[in-house]
Design a protein around this motif. Structure first.
Motif, mmCIF file in Angstrom:
data_model
loop_
_atom_site.group_PDB
_atom_site.id
_atom_site.type_symbol
_atom_site.label_atom_id
_atom_site.label_comp_id
_atom_site.label_asym_id
_atom_site.label_seq_id
_atom_site.Cartn_x
_atom_site.Cartn_y
_atom_site.Cartn_z
ATOM 1 N N LYS A 57 0.831 -1.201 0.000
ATOM 2 C CA LYS A 57 0.000 0.000 0.000
ATOM 3 C C LYS A 57 0.866 1.253 0.000
ATOM 4 C CE LYS A 57 -3.984 -2.078 2.365
ATOM 5 N NZ LYS A 57 -4.785 -2.113 3.618
ATOM 6 N N TRP A 58 1.986 1.189 0.699
ATOM 7 C CA TRP A 58 2.898 2.338 0.722
ATOM 8 C C TRP A 58 3.435 2.605 -0.681
ATOM 9 C CZ3 TRP A 58 7.940 3.144 -0.670
ATOM 10 C CH2 TRP A 58 8.554 4.310 -0.205
ATOM 11 N N VAL A 59 3.837 1.547 -1.396
ATOM 12 C CA VAL A 59 4.338 1.712 -2.761
ATOM 13 C C VAL A 59 3.251 2.309 -3.652
ATOM 14 C CG1 VAL A 59 5.118 0.495 -4.832
ATOM 15 C CG2 VAL A 59 6.077 -0.102 -2.616
ATOM 16 N N LEU A 60 2.030 1.795 -3.530
ATOM 17 C CA LEU A 60 0.929 2.322 -4.333
ATOM 18 C C LEU A 60 0.686 3.797 -4.020
ATOM 19 C CD1 LEU A 60 -1.371 1.845 -6.334
ATOM 20 C CD2 LEU A 60 -2.783 1.071 -4.425
ATOM 21 N N ASP A 61 0.740 4.154 -2.747
ATOM 22 C CA ASP A 61 0.542 5.552 -2.361
ATOM 23 C C ASP A 61 1.633 6.445 -2.954
ATOM 24 O OD1 ASP A 61 -1.722 4.967 -0.937
ATOM 25 O OD2 ASP A 61 -0.722 4.872 1.002
ATOM 26 N N MET A 62 2.872 5.950 -2.972
ATOM 27 C CA MET A 62 3.974 6.721 -3.543
ATOM 28 C C MET A 62 3.779 6.923 -5.042
ATOM 29 S SD MET A 62 5.969 7.644 -1.097
ATOM 30 C CE MET A 62 4.450 7.766 -0.135
ATOM 31 N N LEU A 63 3.287 5.895 -5.705
ATOM 32 C CA LEU A 63 3.047 5.996 -7.148
ATOM 33 C C LEU A 63 1.920 6.980 -7.440
ATOM 34 C CD1 LEU A 63 3.265 2.196 -8.041
ATOM 35 C CD2 LEU A 63 4.932 3.964 -8.671
ATOM 36 N N LEU A 64 0.883 6.939 -6.611
ATOM 37 C CA LEU A 64 -0.262 7.822 -6.818
ATOM 38 C C LEU A 64 0.018 9.259 -6.404
ATOM 39 C CD1 LEU A 64 -3.128 5.478 -5.539
ATOM 40 C CD2 LEU A 64 -2.724 6.186 -7.902
ATOM 41 N N ALA A 65 1.034 9.448 -5.575
ATOM 42 C CA ALA A 65 1.323 10.786 -5.054
ATOM 43 C C ALA A 65 1.709 11.756 -6.157
ATOM 44 C CB ALA A 65 2.435 10.711 -4.009
ATOM 45 N N ALA A 66 2.232 11.225 -7.267
ATOM 46 C CA ALA A 66 2.631 12.090 -8.377
ATOM 47 C C ALA A 66 1.425 12.607 -9.144
ATOM 48 C CB ALA A 66 3.570 11.339 -9.316
ATOM 49 N N GLU A 67 0.281 12.009 -8.941
ATOM 50 C CA GLU A 67 -0.949 12.418 -9.621
ATOM 51 C C GLU A 67 -1.789 13.280 -8.684
ATOM 52 O OE1 GLU A 67 -2.311 13.065 -12.532
ATOM 53 O OE2 GLU A 67 -2.384 10.988 -13.204
ATOM 54 N N LYS A 68 -2.224 14.423 -9.133
ATOM 55 C CA LYS A 68 -3.010 15.329 -8.271
ATOM 56 C C LYS A 68 -4.322 14.697 -7.860
ATOM 57 C CE LYS A 68 -1.094 19.632 -10.121
ATOM 58 N NZ LYS A 68 -1.405 20.898 -10.822
ATOM 59 N N LYS A 69 -4.955 14.002 -8.791
ATOM 60 C CA LYS A 69 -6.244 13.384 -8.495
ATOM 61 C C LYS A 69 -6.201 11.925 -8.945
ATOM 62 C CE LYS A 69 -8.986 17.604 -8.916
ATOM 63 N NZ LYS A 69 -10.117 18.265 -9.617
ATOM 64 N N PRO A 70 -5.629 11.026 -8.113
ATOM 65 C CA PRO A 70 -5.558 9.629 -8.500
ATOM 66 C C PRO A 70 -6.954 9.044 -8.715
ATOM 67 C CG PRO A 70 -5.070 9.898 -6.165
ATOM 68 C CD PRO A 70 -5.125 11.266 -6.752
ATOM 69 N N THR A 71 -7.064 8.205 -9.755
ATOM 70 C CA THR A 71 -8.352 7.612 -10.116
ATOM 71 C C THR A 71 -8.262 6.106 -10.100
ATOM 72 O OG1 THR A 71 -8.822 9.500 -11.548
ATOM 73 C CG2 THR A 71 -10.147 7.511 -11.885
ATOM 74 N N SER A 72 -9.223 5.452 -9.481
ATOM 75 C CA SER A 72 -9.280 3.991 -9.474
ATOM 76 C C SER A 72 -10.194 3.537 -10.601
ATOM 77 C CB SER A 72 -9.822 3.481 -8.142
ATOM 78 O OG SER A 72 -9.986 2.077 -8.192
ATOM 79 N N ARG A 73 -9.669 2.658 -11.467
ATOM 80 C CA ARG A 73 -10.454 2.136 -12.574
ATOM 81 C C ARG A 73 -11.245 0.902 -12.169
ATOM 82 N NH1 ARG A 73 -6.927 1.528 -17.849
ATOM 83 N NH2 ARG A 73 -8.931 0.629 -18.442
ATOM 84 N N HIS A 74 -10.866 0.295 -11.068
ATOM 85 C CA HIS A 74 -11.573 -0.905 -10.617
ATOM 86 C C HIS A 74 -11.314 -1.062 -9.146
ATOM 87 C CE1 HIS A 74 -13.247 -4.987 -10.946
ATOM 88 N NE2 HIS A 74 -12.296 -5.321 -10.091
ATOM 89 N N SER A 75 -12.290 -1.311 -8.380
ATOM 90 C CA SER A 75 -12.088 -1.405 -6.931
ATOM 91 C C SER A 75 -12.633 -2.710 -6.419
ATOM 92 C CB SER A 75 -12.750 -0.231 -6.229
ATOM 93 O OG SER A 75 -14.136 -0.197 -6.513
#
Length: 304
Positions: free
Chosen positions: A286-304
């Motif tokens: 989850k930490w890695v995913l958060d770091m990847l998403l941090a570069a995007e202002k508005k992260p979007t989930s395509r499938h949850s």
């Protein structure tokens, strides 16, 4: 005798070396100076060597002491790592995190991510793999890798949860003395007349499909480094991540093609973080995913 060696003795040894005196080490460790002195004496007895020369005003490391200080630091670091891993396991932290990334993922970003991961989770083994096209989701779907960063293949398997990451800028490039380099407003018909260097893979997910391929004359490779080498060797033209060829463009080792038209897919490539929905990420994932998403202002989930 070495069986009586303790981590506490090693910590006292390192503290004296770091702080310059027995008294300073005692203050740092919140101990009586006599306790620090006794710990060093016992360590010297166990090891059978003299660690400090005490003849002067301040203790000085002996030749043996300097050599053994390196080992003492290493032993303490491993002991701390062991304790951190054990604590993490009791709190649900993964013992290992495996991540497979698309070949288009920026190398500098991957190195930075790995560096920060190591600092944040020193007790977790990080296993990385670089793949292309359909091989990324295949590795995740098989359970071989916990988390994937998919790029070249736009499709998301229904078994995967996914999050859109910042896009990668693509640029059509060629060697500066290639015939295409001097042309302007190059049409698709003209591109078809020249060999295109194309990324490919061996997964069944891309069989019979091509992405941003215009030429009937092709050289196929599954490695971005070899593709760059073939472009430099004037074997053809091809699309590359701008970050990967920035230095080549600035030094004129490669030239950007002036295309008359470009499809959106040939301009930007979305990166997508994926993991199996039935295998949720642990704290490190989850930490890695958060770091990847941090570069995007508005992260979007395509499938949850």
């Amino acid at each position: 005798m070495l069986d009586s060696l303790s981590l506490d003795q090693l910590r006292v040894f390192v503290a004296i070396a770091d702080h310059g005196s027995f008294s300073a080490a005692a203050r740092r460790l919140y101990r009586a100076q006599s306790a620090v002195s006794n710990a060093v004496l016992n360590l010297e007895s166990v090891l059978g060597v003299k660690l400090f020369d005490r003849s002067g005003w301040r203790p000085q490391l002996t030749e043996h002491g300097q050599a053994l200080l390196v080992d003492a630091r290493a032993i303490l670091a491993r002991a701390d790592q062991l304790k951190a891993r054990a604590l993490g396991l009791t709190q649900g932290l993964e013992a290992e995190l495996s991540v497979v990334v698309d070949v288009m993922f920026p190398t500098a970003q991957l190195v930075d991510l790995a560096t920060r991961f190591q600092q944040t989770f020193p007790g977790v083994l990080l296993r990385l793999c670089v793949e292309v096209l359909g091989s990324v989701p295949e590795r995740v779907l098989s359970g071989e890798y916990d988390l994937g960063i998919q790029g070249s293949l736009p499709d998301i398997a229904p078994e995967l949860s996914s999050h859109v990451l910042p896009e990668i800028t693509l640029v059509p490039v060629v060697a500066p003395d290639h015939p295409l380099a001097v042309q302007r407003k190059i049409t698709i018909d003209t591109l078809r007349e020249h060999t295109q260097i194309v990324l490919t893979d061996h997964s069944g997910r891309t069989r019979g499909r091509t992405f941003s391929v215009f030429s009937d004359l092709r050289i196929l490779t599954a490695d971005l480094g070899s593709k760059r080498a073939m472009l430099l060797a004037k074997l053809g033209w091809g699309f590359m991540p701008r970050s990967f060829v920035e230095d080549d463009l600035s030094s004129a080792r490669l030239s950007e093609l002036d295309l008359a038209e470009r499809q959106p897919r040939s301009r930007k490539m979305p990166l997508i973080a994926i993991y199996r929905t039935d295998a949720p990420l642990g704290p490190a994932g989850k930490w890695v995913l958060d770091m990847l998403l941090a570069a995007e202002k508005k992260p979007t989930s395509r499938h949850s």
